[in-house]
Design an enzyme around this catalytic site. Structure first.
Site, PDB file in Angstrom:
ATOM      1  N   ASP A   1       0.885  -1.265  -0.097  1.00 17.57           N
ATOM      2  CA  ASP A   1       0.035  -0.007   0.001  1.00 17.57           C
ATOM      3  C   ASP A   1       0.749   1.069  -0.078  1.00 17.57           C
ATOM      4  O   ASP A   1       2.162   1.100   0.401  1.00 17.57           O
ATOM      5  CB  ASP A   1      -0.853  -0.209   1.405  1.00 17.57           C
ATOM      6  CG  ASP A   1      -2.293   0.860   1.078  1.00 17.57           C
ATOM      7  OD1 ASP A   1      -2.153   1.668   0.102  1.00 17.57           O
ATOM      8  OD2 ASP A   1      -3.169   0.625   2.039  1.00 17.57           O
ATOM      9  N   GLY A   2       0.358   2.307  -0.304  1.00 18.56           N
ATOM     10  CA  GLY A   2       1.060   3.518  -0.158  1.00 18.56           C
ATOM     11  C   GLY A   2       0.817   4.306   1.204  1.00 18.56           C
ATOM     12  O   GLY A   2       0.268   3.721   1.765  1.00 18.56           O
TER      13      GLY A   2
ATOM     14  N   LYS B   1      -1.990   7.710   6.967  1.00 23.51           N
ATOM     15  CA  LYS B   1      -2.679   7.148   5.773  1.00 23.51           C
ATOM     16  C   LYS B   1      -4.023   7.545   5.757  1.00 23.51           C
ATOM     17  O   LYS B   1      -4.520   8.123   6.690  1.00 23.51           O
ATOM     18  CB  LYS B   1      -2.722   5.513   5.577  1.00 23.51           C
ATOM     19  CG  LYS B   1      -1.299   4.787   5.224  1.00 23.51           C
ATOM     20  CD  LYS B   1      -1.436   3.599   5.057  1.00 23.51           C
ATOM     21  CE  LYS B   1      -2.281   2.963   4.056  1.00 23.51           C
ATOM     22  NZ  LYS B   1      -2.341   3.756   2.953  1.00 23.51           N
ATOM     23  N   GLY B   2      -4.895   7.492   4.602  1.00 25.93           N
ATOM     24  CA  GLY B   2      -6.150   7.990   4.437  1.00 25.93           C
ATOM     25  C   GLY B   2      -6.450   8.962   3.680  1.00 25.93           C
ATOM     26  O   GLY B   2      -7.515   9.611   3.577  1.00 25.93           O
TER      27      GLY B   2
ATOM     28  N   GLY C   1      -6.671   8.994   0.750  1.00 27.94           N
ATOM     29  CA  GLY C   1      -7.555   8.582  -0.176  1.00 27.94           C
ATOM     30  C   GLY C   1      -8.896   7.950   0.495  1.00 27.94           C
ATOM     31  O   GLY C   1      -9.794   7.565  -0.317  1.00 27.94           O
TER      32      GLY C   1
ATOM     33  N   GLU D   1      -8.025  -0.392   4.558  1.00 31.50           N
ATOM     34  CA  GLU D   1      -6.424  -0.465   4.307  1.00 31.50           C
ATOM     35  C   GLU D   1      -5.877  -1.002   5.689  1.00 31.50           C
ATOM     36  O   GLU D   1      -4.878  -1.939   5.726  1.00 31.50           O
ATOM     37  CB  GLU D   1      -5.623   0.982   4.013  1.00 31.50           C
ATOM     38  CG  GLU D   1      -6.033   1.402   2.708  1.00 31.50           C
ATOM     39  CD  GLU D   1      -5.660   2.881   2.463  1.00 31.50           C
ATOM     40  OE1 GLU D   1      -5.385   3.220   1.326  1.00 31.50           O
ATOM     41  OE2 GLU D   1      -5.303   3.565   3.247  1.00 31.50           O
TER      42      GLU D   1
ATOM     43  N   LYS E   1       7.282  11.516   0.927  1.00 31.31           N
ATOM     44  CA  LYS E   1       6.293  10.932   1.894  1.00 31.31           C
ATOM     45  C   LYS E   1       7.066  11.138   3.232  1.00 31.31           C
ATOM     46  O   LYS E   1       6.562  10.552   4.280  1.00 31.31           O
ATOM     47  CB  LYS E   1       5.769   9.786   1.516  1.00 31.31           C
ATOM     48  CG  LYS E   1       4.943   9.998   0.153  1.00 31.31           C
ATOM     49  CD  LYS E   1       3.610  10.758   0.333  1.00 31.31           C
ATOM     50  CE  LYS E   1       2.986  10.654  -0.779  1.00 31.31           C
ATOM     51  NZ  LYS E   1       2.256   9.689  -1.159  1.00 31.31           N
TER      52      LYS E   1
HETATM   53  C1  5RP Z   1      -5.406   6.011   0.732  1.00 33.31           C
HETATM   54  C2  5RP Z   1      -3.827   6.030   1.084  1.00 33.31           C
HETATM   55  C3  5RP Z   1      -3.086   6.219   0.245  1.00 33.31           C
HETATM   56  O1  5RP Z   1      -2.333   5.077   0.205  1.00 33.31           O
HETATM   57  C4  5RP Z   1      -2.428   7.538   0.221  1.00 33.31           C
HETATM   58  O2  5RP Z   1      -3.124   8.724   0.199  1.00 33.31           O
HETATM   59  C5  5RP Z   1      -0.949   7.644  -0.776  1.00 33.31           C
HETATM   60  O3  5RP Z   1      -1.522   7.973  -2.008  1.00 33.31           O
HETATM   61  P1  5RP Z   1      -0.595   8.149  -3.161  1.00 33.31           P
HETATM   62  O4  5RP Z   1      -0.034   6.869  -3.470  1.00 33.31           O
HETATM   63  O5  5RP Z   1      -1.695   8.512  -4.393  1.00 33.31           O
HETATM   64  O6  5RP Z   1       0.312   9.371  -2.920  1.00 33.31           O
HETATM   65  O7  5RP Z   1      -3.746   6.219   2.332  1.00 33.31           O
HETATM   66  O8  5RP Z   1      -6.505   6.071   1.727  1.00 33.31           O
END
Ligand code: 5RP
Length: 230
Positions: free
Chosen positions: A85-86, A98-99, A101, A107, A125
């Site tokens: 995950d990101g 996180k969050g 998105g 997640e 990040k």
């Molecule tokens: C979604 C998240 C994403 O993993 C986080 O926002 C990173 O997003 P990106 O890869 O677009 O920078 O937590 O809830």
């Protein structure tokens, strides 16, 4: 920065071995991972149905040729070999925010199901201390105003109801997101405990001691950070 995301996504896809039970994260970097994984599956990598952390990821995974498990079924997977995950922020202890998105609940469930949780980010990040990114908190819609006040009182912040096109954003779980601008977080465990004590809070975006490895894409390279506790 886009290239860095693509590079870590591809590096993470190489961690996947035949038969692995996978959790698929959300956000732009995680979607690049899904695409890279799809290419490996097209080349013959055999995988059981994976678990997606959002409807958007589920749709992208199906487009990429991946099978997705129905997590609302009582016979759904209960354990995963690897979740990828990101993140919105990563600190030196590999604690995360996180969050961004709005997918933090699924997640966190999926990360907790996994034997290994690998986070993929670009260099932007990495932070010395978590908290510049407003902490997303998922709350039930019922009594959102009271829940917001309770969070404000406990944490001394003014949570903002996240909106999309002027309307409150609804998560995939039918809940709302309160973004909490905490500023530098000195004691993440205290924030975790304070939020857990508020009725109406479903989950928050602090992922403490959950990441096993973080792959960071920086200027043409991939750096691998491993959690200090291991
Ligand atoms: C979604 C998240 C994403 O993993 C986080 O926002 C990173 O997003 P990106 O890869 O677009 O920078 O937590 O809830």
């Amino acid at each position: 920065m886009g290239e860095d995301k693509r590079r870590v996504a591809e590096a993470a896809a190489l961690l996947v071995e035949p038969g692995m039970r996978l959790g698929l994260g959300s956000g732009s970097t995680a979607l690049l991972f899904v695409e890279a994984l799809g290419r490996r599956v097209a080349d013959g990598l055999a995988l059981p149905a994976a678990v997606a952390t959002s409807r958007a990821t589920e749709e992208a995974a199906r487009r990429a040729g991946l099978a997705i498990a129905d997590m609302a079924h009582e016979a759904a997977p209960t354990a995963l070999d690897l979740a990828v995950d990101g993140a919105d922020e990563v600190d030196p202890a590999l604690d995360l925010v996180k969050g961004g998105g709005a997918c933090l609940l699924r997640e966190k469930i999926v990360a907790a199901m996994a034997t290994r949780f690998v986070v993929i980010v670009d260099g932007s990040k990495r932070v010395a201390r978590l908290g510049a990114f407003p902490l997303p908190v998922e709350v039930v819609p019922f009594a959102v105003a009271a829940t917001r006040e309770a969070i404000a009182a406990r944490l001394g912040v003014r949570p903002t109801l996240r909106r999309v096109d002027g309307a409150p954003l609804l998560t995939d779980n039918g809940n709302l997101i309160l973004d909490c601008p905490l500023g530098a977080i000195d004691d993440a465990q205290r924030v975790d405990a304070a939020l857990r004590a508020v009725p109406g809070v479903v989950e928050h975006g602090l992922f403490l001691a959950m990441a096993d490895d973080v792959l960071v894409g920086t200027r043409g390279d991939v750096e691998r950070l491993t959690a200090p506790r291991q």
